[in-house]
Design a protein around this motif. Sequence first.
Motif, PDB file in Angstrom:
ATOM      1  N   ASP A   1       0.847  -1.192   0.000  1.00  0.00           N
ATOM      2  CA  ASP A   1       0.000   0.000   0.000  1.00  0.00           C
ATOM      3  C   ASP A   1       0.886   1.247   0.000  1.00  0.00           C
ATOM      4  O   ASP A   1       2.108   1.171   0.137  1.00  0.00           O
ATOM      5  CB  ASP A   1      -0.900   0.001   1.237  1.00  0.00           C
TER       6      ASP A   1
ATOM      7  N   PRO B   1       1.568   2.370   5.580  1.00  0.00           N
ATOM      8  CA  PRO B   1       0.909   1.541   6.575  1.00  0.00           C
ATOM      9  C   PRO B   1      -0.084   2.355   7.384  1.00  0.00           C
ATOM     10  O   PRO B   1       0.239   3.440   7.875  1.00  0.00           O
ATOM     11  CB  PRO B   1       2.073   1.036   7.448  1.00  0.00           C
TER      12      PRO B   1
ATOM     13  N   PHE C   1      -6.796  -2.733  11.807  1.00  0.00           N
ATOM     14  CA  PHE C   1      -6.663  -4.003  11.105  1.00  0.00           C
ATOM     15  C   PHE C   1      -7.241  -3.873   9.698  1.00  0.00           C
ATOM     16  O   PHE C   1      -8.383  -3.444   9.524  1.00  0.00           O
ATOM     17  CB  PHE C   1      -7.403  -5.094  11.883  1.00  0.00           C
ATOM     18  N   ASP C   2      -6.452  -4.260   8.687  1.00  0.00           N
ATOM     19  CA  ASP C   2      -6.880  -4.161   7.287  1.00  0.00           C
ATOM     20  C   ASP C   2      -7.577  -5.468   6.899  1.00  0.00           C
ATOM     21  O   ASP C   2      -6.946  -6.437   6.478  1.00  0.00           O
ATOM     22  CB  ASP C   2      -5.660  -3.920   6.393  1.00  0.00           C
TER      23      ASP C   2
ATOM     24  N   PHE D   1      -7.180  -6.658   3.136  1.00  0.00           N
ATOM     25  CA  PHE D   1      -5.877  -7.283   2.884  1.00  0.00           C
ATOM     26  C   PHE D   1      -5.849  -8.706   3.455  1.00  0.00           C
ATOM     27  O   PHE D   1      -5.365  -9.641   2.811  1.00  0.00           O
ATOM     28  CB  PHE D   1      -4.765  -6.437   3.508  1.00  0.00           C
TER      29      PHE D   1
ATOM     30  N   ASN E   1       5.471  -9.022   4.488  1.00  0.00           N
ATOM     31  CA  ASN E   1       5.371  -8.017   5.550  1.00  0.00           C
ATOM     32  C   ASN E   1       6.333  -6.852   5.298  1.00  0.00           C
ATOM     33  O   ASN E   1       5.993  -5.682   5.538  1.00  0.00           O
ATOM     34  CB  ASN E   1       5.673  -8.668   6.896  1.00  0.00           C
TER      35      ASN E   1
ATOM     36  N   THR F   1       4.674  -4.683   2.634  1.00  0.00           N
ATOM     37  CA  THR F   1       3.344  -4.108   2.891  1.00  0.00           C
ATOM     38  C   THR F   1       3.187  -3.488   4.271  1.00  0.00           C
ATOM     39  O   THR F   1       2.269  -2.687   4.491  1.00  0.00           O
ATOM     40  CB  THR F   1       2.268  -5.202   2.753  1.00  0.00           C
TER      41      THR F   1
ATOM     42  N   LYS G   1       2.019  -4.951   6.725  1.00  0.00           N
ATOM     43  CA  LYS G   1       0.789  -5.498   7.312  1.00  0.00           C
ATOM     44  C   LYS G   1       1.158  -6.692   8.194  1.00  0.00           C
ATOM     45  O   LYS G   1       0.844  -7.843   7.909  1.00  0.00           O
ATOM     46  CB  LYS G   1      -0.179  -5.927   6.204  1.00  0.00           C
ATOM     47  N   THR G   2       1.850  -6.400   9.275  1.00  0.00           N
ATOM     48  CA  THR G   2       2.434  -7.457  10.103  1.00  0.00           C
ATOM     49  C   THR G   2       1.381  -8.374  10.701  1.00  0.00           C
ATOM     50  O   THR G   2       1.441  -9.597  10.555  1.00  0.00           O
ATOM     51  CB  THR G   2       3.282  -6.836  11.229  1.00  0.00           C
TER      52      THR G   2
ATOM     53  N   GLU H   1      -1.794  -8.732   9.995  1.00  0.00           N
ATOM     54  CA  GLU H   1      -2.666  -9.373   9.006  1.00  0.00           C
ATOM     55  C   GLU H   1      -1.989 -10.574   8.351  1.00  0.00           C
ATOM     56  O   GLU H   1      -2.567 -11.655   8.287  1.00  0.00           O
ATOM     57  CB  GLU H   1      -3.074  -8.364   7.925  1.00  0.00           C
TER      58      GLU H   1
END
Length: 279
Positions: A9, A12, A16-17, A20, A208, A211, A213-214, A216
């Motif tokens: 993305d 960050p 919570f996404d 994704f 990770n 993104t 998005k750890t 997720e």
Amino acid sequence: MADVLLLADSAPGAGFDWSFFWHQLISPSGAFLEGLWRTVYISVVAQLLGVALGLAIALAQRSRFGALRQVGRTYVWLVRGTPLLVQLVLVYNGLAATGIYRFTDLDLGGFVLLGVVQAAVLTLAANEAAYMAEIFRAALDAIDPGQTEAAQALGMTPALTMRVILLPQALRIVVPPLGNEFNLMMKSTSLLSVIGLQEMFLTAQSINSATFKTFEIFLVVACYYLALTTVWSFVQRLIERKFADPGVTVARPSLRERFVGGGRYAGRKEDSLVGKGAH
């Protein structure tokens, strides 16, 4: 890594996404699926090799030759007394650094077996063999010694006695803890990231990094590990039924007990016998 970079993305965000998470869970990238496949086949191959080597070590511990018994006991002591993570680094990095052996890629008729995969399978198998040796030893010790004496009275050789009388009975005792060991094997593959093997966990780390998005992506990994162990629980139940003695009624865990623990199965005689020797 192209499909990994597409996941990134612009920045960050907080919270919570969910989009994704569901996208990665339902439609994972090609790199993630490749990591998942490696997790599965490395677990299967390493477990098979570990069972075979573990049986050999258990038989060595029961040998009439003192030196062979000592070799088996020393192997179990060394492997069970050191962490798997340390063993992985010693085998893959340590052997190469000292010039003893370097794992190189092998070309097997168009199929390339990576050196890091070879090191991973051999180390996992060698580690598992120590625990399987104790499981087999405890299972064989649980069999009435009178059966061995009766076989000797009939003129059967020790090898024939082991193959025809003892091993078939030991397998019925070994199957439940063997299933638990395979569950542990699949989860232990996450340690392979330390030697750079691109399995499911290291692939998630790469995603990770791209993104941020750890929570997720690692929750997705947890779901896939949970799915693998759940599927194996059903398979294990079928295997236990296959090897069950039709003349003996044994309390077996329900599916609920397999997933959350507890129940009357926790006190089963065979399980307690093997558990004392296994871990």
